[in-house]
Design an enzyme around this catalytic site. Structure first.
Site, PDB file in Angstrom:
ATOM      1  N   GLY A  31      50.680 -15.609  20.562  1.00  0.00           N
ATOM      2  CA  GLY A  31      51.610 -14.532  20.863  1.00  0.00           C
ATOM      3  C   GLY A  31      51.397 -13.949  22.244  1.00  0.00           C
TER       4      GLY A  31
ATOM      5  N   TYR B  38      48.159 -20.565   2.950  1.00  0.00           N
ATOM      6  CA  TYR B  38      48.770 -20.580   4.282  1.00  0.00           C
ATOM      7  C   TYR B  38      49.827 -21.682   4.369  1.00  0.00           C
ATOM      8  CZ  TYR B  38      49.009 -21.957   9.241  1.00  0.00           C
ATOM      9  OH  TYR B  38      49.430 -22.344  10.489  1.00  0.00           O
TER      10      TYR B  38
ATOM     11  N   GLY C 272      52.802 -10.450  16.548  1.00  0.00           N
ATOM     12  CA  GLY C 272      51.452 -10.991  16.716  1.00  0.00           C
ATOM     13  C   GLY C 272      51.140 -11.286  18.163  1.00  0.00           C
ATOM     14  N   ALA C 273      51.489 -10.335  19.052  1.00  0.00           N
ATOM     15  CA  ALA C 273      51.393 -10.590  20.488  1.00  0.00           C
ATOM     16  C   ALA C 273      50.066 -10.169  21.107  1.00  0.00           C
ATOM     17  CB  ALA C 273      52.532  -9.872  21.208  1.00  0.00           C
TER      18      ALA C 273
ATOM     19  N   SER D  11      54.078 -24.425  10.874  1.00  0.00           N
ATOM     20  CA  SER D  11      52.902 -25.283  10.987  1.00  0.00           C
ATOM     21  C   SER D  11      53.223 -26.655  10.416  1.00  0.00           C
ATOM     22  CB  SER D  11      51.729 -24.673  10.215  1.00  0.00           C
ATOM     23  OG  SER D  11      50.623 -25.558  10.184  1.00  0.00           O
TER      24      SER D  11
END
Length: 281
Positions: free
Chosen positions: A19, A169, A13-14, A146
């Protein structure tokens, strides 16, 4: 910088948000960065941005949609074939609560999307890369979780009843934390550490804005505690921990339920290692 001796880090996820910030920070610190993304144009753009910011940086890119376990496997095969070492893996890619949180989405294999992207994909990627990580030890795995955590309902793991995106999530992030603890125990003594963290509260990311929340912190606030888990020499032997930014903290109580963790591992292994057809559980 000598690319042959630079520590190598894969960041999923860069292409945006946290990211991207991690990639820029680690490249500036002298790391070779392997950038993952699912959009070729964005992946090329962030690679160019890192090279522009750190002209001597070693940057390579890997394309895959983490909502498809077949693509995860293909990317992993490419990494294993191309990379001589891997000093750290940062599982950062995320599916947030979504712009339409009451619309339940599924992955290519038919699994609930948040569970697939936030838990199944990083689990599959990490396990497949373990031979390279252990051969490169000391090495580190950092799972970006998270503070938002909700217990997994093992009677409805795929959240088919009463679906809501943010709750999905939160369940997936707790699954990631539970898997972190299990893998850390398994790898104890191998030289590979596995830790997880809540990087910052409501960072200014697309996922936060899409869900309709108001960002309260900048990306850089999440970069610092995440990069610390990758590079801090004082954490070289720290493993199996959950951090709330810089603080060694306690996760949701279900994360310490060994029976629940065992059920999750068995389920995860079955889903990741099984057929690529739709899930019917």
């Amino acid at each position: 910088m000598n690319p042959r001796t630079a520590p190598t880090v894969l960041i999923t996820g860069a292409t945006q948000g946290l990211g991207r910030g991690i990639a820029l920070d680690l490249a500036a610190k002298g790391h070779a960065v392997l950038l993952h993304g699912r959009d070729p144009a964005r992946l090329a753009a962030v690679a160019g941005e890192v090279r522009s910011a750190v002209p001597r940086a070693t940057v390579r890119t890997y394309l895959a949609d983490l909502a498809d376990l077949d693509q995860v496997r293909t990317m992993t095969d490419r990494i294993l074939a191309a990379e001589p070492r891997l000093d750290a893996l940062v599982n950062n890619a995320v599916a947030g609560g979504g712009a339409e949180p009451l619309r339940r989405e599924v992955s290519a294999q038919g699994h609930e999307l948040r569970f697939a992207v936030n838990h199944l994909a990083p689990h599959a990627l990490t396990r497949a890369l373990l031979p390279l990580l252990t051969a490169s030890a000391p090495a580190r795995v950092v799972n970006v979780a998270s503070i938002g955590q909700e217990p997994i309902d093992f009677d409805d793991v795929m959240f088919e009843e009463g679906y809501e995106g943010l709750r999905a999530y939160c369940r997936s992030k707790l699954a990631m934390i539970m898997a972190t603890f299990e893998l850390a125990a398994e790898l104890d003594g191998t030289g590979v550490t596995v830790n997880t963290l809540h990087p910052a509260h409501l960072m200014d990311t697309r996922g936060v804005r899409e869900y309709g929340l108001t960002p309260v912190t900048g990306i850089e606030e999440g970069v610092r505690p995440t990069v610390r888990l990758v590079v801090d020499p004082e954490l070289a032997h720290t493993t199996g921990r959950y951090f709330d930014r810089f603080t060694d903290a306690r996760a949701h109580e279900q994360a310490y339920d060994t029976a629940a963790r065992g059920r999750l591992v068995a389920l995860t292994d079955a889903l990741v290692g099984g057929s690529t057809g739709p899930n019917t559980e």
